[in-house]
Design an enzyme around this catalytic site. Structure first.
Site, mmCIF file in Angstrom:
data_model
loop_
_atom_site.group_PDB
_atom_site.id
_atom_site.type_symbol
_atom_site.label_atom_id
_atom_site.label_comp_id
_atom_site.label_asym_id
_atom_site.label_seq_id
_atom_site.Cartn_x
_atom_site.Cartn_y
_atom_site.Cartn_z
ATOM 1 N N TYR A 1 -16.886 37.893 -52.853
ATOM 2 C CA TYR A 1 -16.311 36.693 -53.455
ATOM 3 C C TYR A 1 -15.155 37.168 -54.336
ATOM 4 C CZ TYR A 1 -20.260 33.640 -52.214
ATOM 5 O OH TYR A 1 -21.186 32.892 -51.539
ATOM 6 N N HIS B 1 -21.523 28.826 -43.768
ATOM 7 C CA HIS B 1 -22.306 29.217 -44.943
ATOM 8 C C HIS B 1 -23.757 28.762 -44.819
ATOM 9 C CE1 HIS B 1 -21.006 30.966 -48.899
ATOM 10 N NE2 HIS B 1 -22.256 30.661 -49.216
ATOM 11 N N ASP C 1 -15.073 30.261 -47.362
ATOM 12 C CA ASP C 1 -15.497 28.870 -47.185
ATOM 13 C C ASP C 1 -16.153 28.306 -48.442
ATOM 14 O OD1 ASP C 1 -17.871 30.240 -47.201
ATOM 15 O OD2 ASP C 1 -18.561 29.551 -45.235
#
Length: 512
Positions: free
Chosen positions: A254, A375, A282
């Site tokens: 991230y 996800h 996403d």
């Protein structure tokens, strides 16, 4: 720097209100005044520990370095003199977060009979990946189960991720010599026993005390790569230390708004020999996982509702997603790709691609590949499953001049059977990622559960390959499957309890 300052616990104890909230974790004092409002368990869990040492509450789930990932350096107020920490300075867990007794099941034949404890079946009784989910639901704490099992909004995409595989039918060939079946392959040039890898999943300690350490070891035993998560329950150093000497791992990333934090983290991965970096794209904001949110609200109780609402804070029932959102950069865009490539020599891939155009952009940007993923159905509901996006992406990449050799495509989401892996490979995927099956098998039986789960997928894939007339992975092609119905959706709409329940029928009146 403030982070180098030595503090006494008496000094920390002065900052003991929700407007001025310092908390000690692992020997360091942090200013959590703002962070409390986005904490996954709600602000009260933080503010109740204001001016105290909350390490004992924090440690069962989180890694020691989590605050270094979440907070700006300026919010580390200093190192606390251990000798100054007295028993009265140590925060105790609230009732809702104390360990709960094992779940019980009432015998069906008579309500007055004594309650019987859930008896976990032996590991050998697990016949498929769904069996692990059934056991995990019984043995996991409600908070953990709610976090792992929830999907975005109405959970339509969550369900469709697996249903999509059932819309692909097999087209087997006969009279092929399938005496020997070779499932081995390479995933980004890393040998694997089958086209499968463990994708990154957050907070594995919610499933089992050994968390990511057990997953690292199970990946080695099963012969598949593991994508280390950024949001782990153990520190990066601890996960890397758990590797076998020759074990290769990937890592998920991230991107932090504090780019220096990301650069530092990526540099550490590269120095440790991590082979590839999967950048999650996403999740500029994390989705509403209402099962998780509702469970958090119930566990805290409504008596604390006013505390956050008085301040106009973020709804503290948001569950385990809100705290994560606090350090994911929503401004990440295509112009940042050159920076990502510049800060590492690792292969860089995008995780969360959901259409052909973006896959082509990634290829043109010189990236190594992408993961077609929604996800796990936890972000934008009614998105297409990765397996459904796959044919579109492969066609678009072909037109753009990409090949399987210079741009790798992976999928994740809904993979539960060996046949699912076969179908993904047939449509062009180099391998499939599995997430929840790893967590559920870990929660149920620890490291051994994960290994058995993989072996079952291997057994299923071997059978499918033999019956389809494909003796090895390269022999699996799009000619072995039919995708005519793949894009057809019959969406099971959730029941609207309001409109269904508002009008009361005439039946009760007729009985008067």
């Amino acid at each position: 720097m403030a982070s180098d300052k030595v503090l006494s616990m008496e000094e920390v104890a002065k900052h003991n209100t929700k407007e001025d909230c310092w908390v000690v974790l692992y020997g360091k004092a942090y200013d959590l005044t703002k962070f409390a409002k986005v904490h996954p368990g709600g602000a009260k869990l933080i503010t109740d520990a204001a001016g105290m040492d909350a390490t004992a509450i924090f440690d069962p789930i989180h890694p020691k370095d989590i605050m270094d990932k979440l907070l700006k350096p300026s919010l580390t107020m200093g190192v606390v003199d251990a000798a100054s920490i007295k028993p009265e300075h140590v925060a105790k867990p609230p009732e809702a977060h104390k360990p709960k007794p094992k779940k019980k099941a009432v015998k069906a034949d008579a309500a007055e009979e004594e309650i019987e404890e859930f008896k976990k079946p032996p590991l050998a009784a697990m016949l498929n990946s769904f069996d692990f989910e059934s056991v995990a639901r019984e043995v996991m704490e409600p908070q953990a189960w709610g976090y792992y099992s929830s999907g975005g909004d109405d959970e339509i995409t969550l369900r469709d991720n697996h249903l999509a595989f059932q819309r692909i039918t097999m087209r087997p060939r006969i009279l092929v010599n399938v005496r020997e079946i070779d499932m081995t392959t390479k995933i980004l040039n890393v040998p694997a026993t089958l086209p499968l890898y463990f994708t990154a999943t957050a907070l594995a300690k919610l499933a089992h005390q050994e968390g990511e350490l057990a997953i690292v070891k199970a990946a080695k035993k099963a012969g598949v790569p593991y994508m280390l998560p950024t949001l782990s329950s153990y520190t990066l150093d601890e996960m890397l230390e758990a590797r076998a000497p020759d074990q290769v791992v990937f890592s998920q990333l991230y991107v932090n708004p504090e780019r220096s934090r990301t650069e530092e983290y990526v540099s550490k991965l590269e120095k440790a020999g991590v082979q590839a970096l999967f950048v999650t794209v996403d999740a500029p904001q994390l989705g509403r996982r209402e099962k998780d949110m509702r469970n958090k609200f119930t566990q805290q109780g409504s008596d604390v509702q006013g505390d956050d609402e008085d301040e106009g804070a973020v709804d503290r029932s948001q569950g385990a997603t809100r705290a994560i959102s606090s350090y994911i950069d929503p401004g990440l865009n295509w112009e940042d790709v050159p920076w990502l490539k510049k800060i590492t020599s690792m292969k860089v891939l995008l995780k969360g691609v959901q259409c052909g155009e973006d896959a082509v952009e990634a290829f043109k940007a010189g990236l190594a590949g992408c993961v077609l993923s929604n996800h796990g159905g936890r972000q934008l509901d009614t998105c297409r499953p990765g397996i459904e996006v796959l044919p579109e992406v492969m066609e678009a990449l072909k037109e753009a001049g990409a090949t399987k050799e210079n741009f790798a495509v992976f999928i994740d989401g809904g993979v539960r059977r060996g046949g699912d892996i076969f179908k993904a490979v047939a449509l062009g995927a180099q391998a499939c990622g599995v997430g929840r099956p790893v967590l559920y098998s870990l929660a149920s039986y620890g490291q051994n559960g994960i290994v058995r789960m993989v072996h079952m997928l291997q057994d299923e894939l071997q059978m499918v390959m033999r019956l389809a007339g494909t003796p090895n992975i390269p022999s699996i092609t799009e000619k072995h499957v039919i995708t005519t119905n793949l894009a057809d959706h019959i969406v099971p709409l959730p029941v609207d309890n309001l409109t269904m329940k508002t009008y009361q029928g005439l039946e009760p009146a007729a009985k008067l």
